[in-house]
Design an enzyme around this catalytic site. Structure first.
Site, PDB file in Angstrom:
ATOM      1  N   ARG A 110       0.823  -1.210   0.000  1.00  0.00           N
ATOM      2  CA  ARG A 110       0.000   0.000   0.000  1.00  0.00           C
ATOM      3  C   ARG A 110       0.852   1.253   0.000  1.00  0.00           C
ATOM      4  O   ARG A 110       0.360   2.339   0.297  1.00  0.00           O
ATOM      5  CB  ARG A 110      -0.942   0.005   1.192  1.00  0.00           C
ATOM      6  CG  ARG A 110      -0.246  -0.243   2.524  1.00  0.00           C
ATOM      7  CD  ARG A 110      -1.250  -0.145   3.642  1.00  0.00           C
ATOM      8  NE  ARG A 110      -0.690  -0.603   4.906  1.00  0.00           N
ATOM      9  CZ  ARG A 110      -1.311  -0.503   6.055  1.00  0.00           C
ATOM     10  NH1 ARG A 110      -2.509   0.046   6.091  1.00  0.00           N
ATOM     11  NH2 ARG A 110      -0.779  -0.945   7.162  1.00  0.00           N
ATOM     12  N   LYS A 129       1.679   6.403   1.604  1.00  0.00           N
ATOM     13  CA  LYS A 129       1.224   5.157   2.218  1.00  0.00           C
ATOM     14  C   LYS A 129      -0.301   5.157   2.261  1.00  0.00           C
ATOM     15  O   LYS A 129      -0.905   6.021   2.894  1.00  0.00           O
ATOM     16  CB  LYS A 129       1.789   5.028   3.638  1.00  0.00           C
ATOM     17  CG  LYS A 129       1.382   3.719   4.327  1.00  0.00           C
ATOM     18  CD  LYS A 129       2.179   3.508   5.589  1.00  0.00           C
ATOM     19  CE  LYS A 129       1.734   2.248   6.331  1.00  0.00           C
ATOM     20  NZ  LYS A 129       2.531   2.051   7.571  1.00  0.00           N
ATOM     21  N   ARG A 193       5.412   9.802   3.365  1.00  0.00           N
ATOM     22  CA  ARG A 193       6.609   9.500   4.148  1.00  0.00           C
ATOM     23  C   ARG A 193       7.855   9.946   3.398  1.00  0.00           C
ATOM     24  O   ARG A 193       7.885   9.942   2.165  1.00  0.00           O
ATOM     25  CB  ARG A 193       6.700   7.993   4.406  1.00  0.00           C
ATOM     26  CG  ARG A 193       5.455   7.415   5.013  1.00  0.00           C
ATOM     27  CD  ARG A 193       5.727   6.102   5.676  1.00  0.00           C
ATOM     28  NE  ARG A 193       5.975   5.004   4.754  1.00  0.00           N
ATOM     29  CZ  ARG A 193       6.000   3.723   5.155  1.00  0.00           C
ATOM     30  NH1 ARG A 193       5.814   3.428   6.431  1.00  0.00           N
ATOM     31  NH2 ARG A 193       6.211   2.760   4.289  1.00  0.00           N
ATOM     32  N   ASP A 269      10.956  -7.239   7.564  1.00  0.00           N
ATOM     33  CA  ASP A 269      10.500  -6.325   6.517  1.00  0.00           C
ATOM     34  C   ASP A 269      10.214  -4.934   7.083  1.00  0.00           C
ATOM     35  O   ASP A 269       9.972  -3.999   6.318  1.00  0.00           O
ATOM     36  CB  ASP A 269       9.248  -6.871   5.824  1.00  0.00           C
ATOM     37  CG  ASP A 269       8.145  -7.220   6.808  1.00  0.00           C
ATOM     38  OD1 ASP A 269       8.374  -8.091   7.664  1.00  0.00           O
ATOM     39  OD2 ASP A 269       7.065  -6.607   6.742  1.00  0.00           O
TER      40      ASP A 269
HETATM   41  P1  AMP Z   1       3.045  -4.317   8.170  1.00  0.00           P
HETATM   42  O1  AMP Z   1       2.973  -5.425   9.171  1.00  0.00           O
HETATM   43  O2  AMP Z   1       2.029  -3.240   8.349  1.00  0.00           O
HETATM   44  O3  AMP Z   1       4.423  -3.765   8.033  1.00  0.00           O
HETATM   45  O4  AMP Z   1       2.662  -4.959   6.740  1.00  0.00           O
HETATM   46  C1  AMP Z   1       3.170  -6.178   6.291  1.00  0.00           C
HETATM   47  C2  AMP Z   1       2.895  -6.328   4.817  1.00  0.00           C
HETATM   48  O5  AMP Z   1       1.489  -6.282   4.560  1.00  0.00           O
HETATM   49  C3  AMP Z   1       3.511  -5.271   3.938  1.00  0.00           C
HETATM   50  O6  AMP Z   1       3.912  -5.885   2.750  1.00  0.00           O
HETATM   51  C4  AMP Z   1       2.363  -4.307   3.706  1.00  0.00           C
HETATM   52  O7  AMP Z   1       2.508  -3.586   2.507  1.00  0.00           O
HETATM   53  C5  AMP Z   1       1.179  -5.264   3.633  1.00  0.00           C
HETATM   54  N1  AMP Z   1      -0.076  -4.609   4.008  1.00  0.00           N
HETATM   55  C6  AMP Z   1      -0.480  -4.247   5.249  1.00  0.00           C
HETATM   56  N2  AMP Z   1      -1.700  -3.696   5.208  1.00  0.00           N
HETATM   57  C7  AMP Z   1      -2.092  -3.690   3.903  1.00  0.00           C
HETATM   58  C8  AMP Z   1      -3.251  -3.258   3.195  1.00  0.00           C
HETATM   59  N3  AMP Z   1      -4.292  -2.707   3.818  1.00  0.00           N
HETATM   60  N4  AMP Z   1      -3.283  -3.423   1.852  1.00  0.00           N
HETATM   61  C9  AMP Z   1      -2.245  -3.976   1.223  1.00  0.00           C
HETATM   62  N5  AMP Z   1      -1.142  -4.415   1.806  1.00  0.00           N
HETATM   63  C10 AMP Z   1      -1.044  -4.276   3.140  1.00  0.00           C
HETATM   64 MG    MG Z   2       5.697  -3.119   7.098  1.00  0.00          MG
END
Ligand code: AMP
Ligand code: MG
Length: 529
Positions: A110, A129, A193, A269
């Site tokens: 996203r 974002k 960001r 990540d």
């Molecule tokens: P995070 O734990 O928030 O760092 O996200 C982990 C992964 O999930 C990353 O690849 C984000 O881009 C993806 N992600 C989290 N929320 C969303 C969303 N609402 N739509 C698409 N990808 C998401």
């Molecule tokens: Mg992340």
């Protein structure tokens, strides 16, 4: 994969030049990498967008005037509805370990990298974002809800003001018309960001995991060229880069521990190659001190508990080392030896972290290192933290009150107001008095106190208040701003930003620096964002 939104770019290019007198020259460094690294796409903006807040400090970092956002076209660009000449929006691919387990391909699900600009302070990349689906969205919707966007916006700028390495937040835009389904229906928002690079450990892990050694190499060379040029000439650039990342990570985590910050989701990540705090989700600042505190409601095992963060960062660095292993000279002949040599580059972490944390804690307690000939500051600090933990004493308030402690008076002197206010925080008065006597004895060794010139105890207080924030972004402060914002009033977001820009000043509104209210106990933050 269904990928319907790529054609939905409403306006190809807008009038240029809102940044200032000179239009910024947009480039995209990441786009110089091969096609395996990213997908170009325009993103999907917010319908009928509006401003929620902007950060004048972040704008200043870019060399932009504080009113940049009032220029024509700015809202469209930073709500994802239009691009400026030279921007090449793209989403990058990465993988990673989540909660200690290989999670496979992730990527910018996203986030949309618009491009980058050169500034007097170096090159910065800008990312939206929450700007819609990408090929890496997996089951997500590509969106970010208002509440989590407010938290990310405010915390990025709060951390920067605290002097803690972090990605920045330039702007926050929203849309009442964008409905986003989470546990309930919420509205969407976009945070812009800003960072010199958004490269994560997971970018390297991705290519190595898939046996794409040429790409791992290409990414490594890109990183060295732009972010670690001094490593190019090292006898072994791979170990040099790993040691550099380890050192920066150690410094960052030491500052987290010193200020009582919990990241909440330290997956690989979410680890920056530049040692920046990145991906603000279910983070928290310590209220009552509890080393075992788990701020992320989704972290059932407590993997990312406060006290575990230093160890988790070290674990994550091992994952990065594994990703860099194919680049090690001699790895084809003797993988074990190459691996051992690479891992040895992480040796720097432990000592660097220990020294950085001790240094930060000494400063918080007003102690100068030169005086500590017998190495007694460490135990004194440990016992202070044990005292805080035993009483669940408010971490931020306790350090702030420490500044007013008068070592020339007894810890229990009722007519020494600083001592009384500090002592009030501890139910077990005898335990506090015992520690405070040691602290007083130690303070008397400080050069200023010993020579009675040129500085006086009040300068110690000033020094301590310059490193112990009065205000941190506690959950309840963010929550108050979020509730008002969800009702359409963004003034509290903006007010809070103003307060957080000067975290070491006593705030005009005393409650900003006060104990959390009872209702804060029921607040939960999770991975839902
Ligand atoms: P995070 O734990 O928030 O760092 O996200 C982990 C992964 O999930 C990353 O690849 C984000 O881009 C993806 N992600 C989290 N929320 C969303 C969303 N609402 N739509 C698409 N990808 C998401
Ligand atoms: Mg992340």
């Amino acid at each position: 994969m269904t990928f319907p939104e790529t054609t939905a770019l409403p306006s190809p290019v807008l009038a240029e030049g809102f940044e200032g007198a000179e239009p910024a020259r947009w480039t995209n460094r990441f786009a110089t990498l091969g096609p395996q690294f990213f997908t170009e796409l325009p993103g999907t903006g917010l319908p009928e967008p509006h401003w929620i807040a902007t950060s004048p400090d972040c704008a200043a970092t870019l060399g932009w005037p504080a009113d940049w956002w009032t220029r024509p076209g700015a809202l469209e660009v930073f709500s994802g509805n239009a691009h400026l000449p030279g921007m090449r929006p793209l989403a990058t691919v990465y993988s990673g370990h989540q909660f200690g387990v290989w999670a496979g391909q992730l990527g910018d699900g996203r986030a949309l990298m618009l491009g980058g600009i050169d500034t007097p302070d170096g090159h910065f990349e800008l990312q939206l974002k929450g700007a819609g689906l990408t090929p890496y969205s997996r089951r997500g919707d590509g969106r970010a809800v208002l509440r989590s966007s407010i938290r990310e916006f405010l915390c990025s700028e709060a951390m920067a003001a605290l002097g803690i390495p972090t990605t920045r937040a330039l702007a926050l835009t929203g849309s009442a018309r964008l409905k986003v389904q989470r546990e309930t229906v919420e509205t969407g928002a976009i945070v812009t960001r800003v960072a010199p690079s958004f490269l994560r450990f997971g970018h390297f892990e991705h290519f190595t995991h898939h046996g794409m050694e040429a790409q791992t190499r290409e990414l490594f060379d890109h990183f060295v060229r732009h972010h670690a040029p001094e490593c190019a000439d090292a006898p072994n650039p791979v170990t040099a880069v790993l040691a550099k990342v380890a050192a920066q990570t150690a410094d960052m985590v030491a500052q987290w521990q010193a200020v009582g910050f919990m990241h909440g989701v330290m997956n690989t990540d979410n680890m920056s190659m530049l040692g920046l705090t990145i991906d603000y989700g279910p983070f928290g600042f310590m209220d009552g001190f509890d080393p075992g505190h788990v701020c992320n409601h989704s972290d059932h095992q407590g993997r990312y508990a406060f006290a575990r963060q230093p160890q988790v960062a070290f674990w994550n660095l091992h994952a990065l080392a594994q990703a860099l292993l194919p680049l090690m000279p001699g790895v084809e002949d003797d993988q074990d030896a190459a691996g051992d040599e690479l891992i040895a580059a992480l040796d720097i972490y432990r000592e660097r972290f220990g020294n950085a944390l001790l240094g930060a804690m000494r400063a918080k307690l007003g102690l100068s290192a030169e005086v500590d000939e017998r190495g007694e500051d460490g135990p004194l600090i440990d016992d202070w933290l044990r005292l805080l933990a035993a009483h669940h004493t408010d971490y931020t308030i306790a350090h702030r009150r420490l500044a007013a402690f008068d070592e020339s008076r007894a810890p229990d002197a009722a007519d020494a107001p600083g001592n009384a206010a500090l002592r009030d925080l501890f139910l077990d008065r005898a335990a506090f008095d015992a520690w405070a006597l040691r602290y007083a004895a130690r303070l008397k060794l400080e050069p200023a106190a010993a020579s009675a010139s040129p500085s006086t105890p009040s300068t110690r207080a000033e020094r301590m208040n310059a490193v112990n924030p009065a205000v941190v972004l506690r959950n309840h402060l963010a929550e108050t701003a979020i509730r008002q914002a969800e009702a359409g009033d963004f003034s509290e977001v903006r007010r809070l930003l103003e307060v957080l820009r000067r975290p070491y000043d006593a705030p005009a509104q005393a409650s900003d620096a006060g104990f959390p209210p009872d209702w804060a106990n029921d607040l939960e933050v999770s991975c839902s964002s």
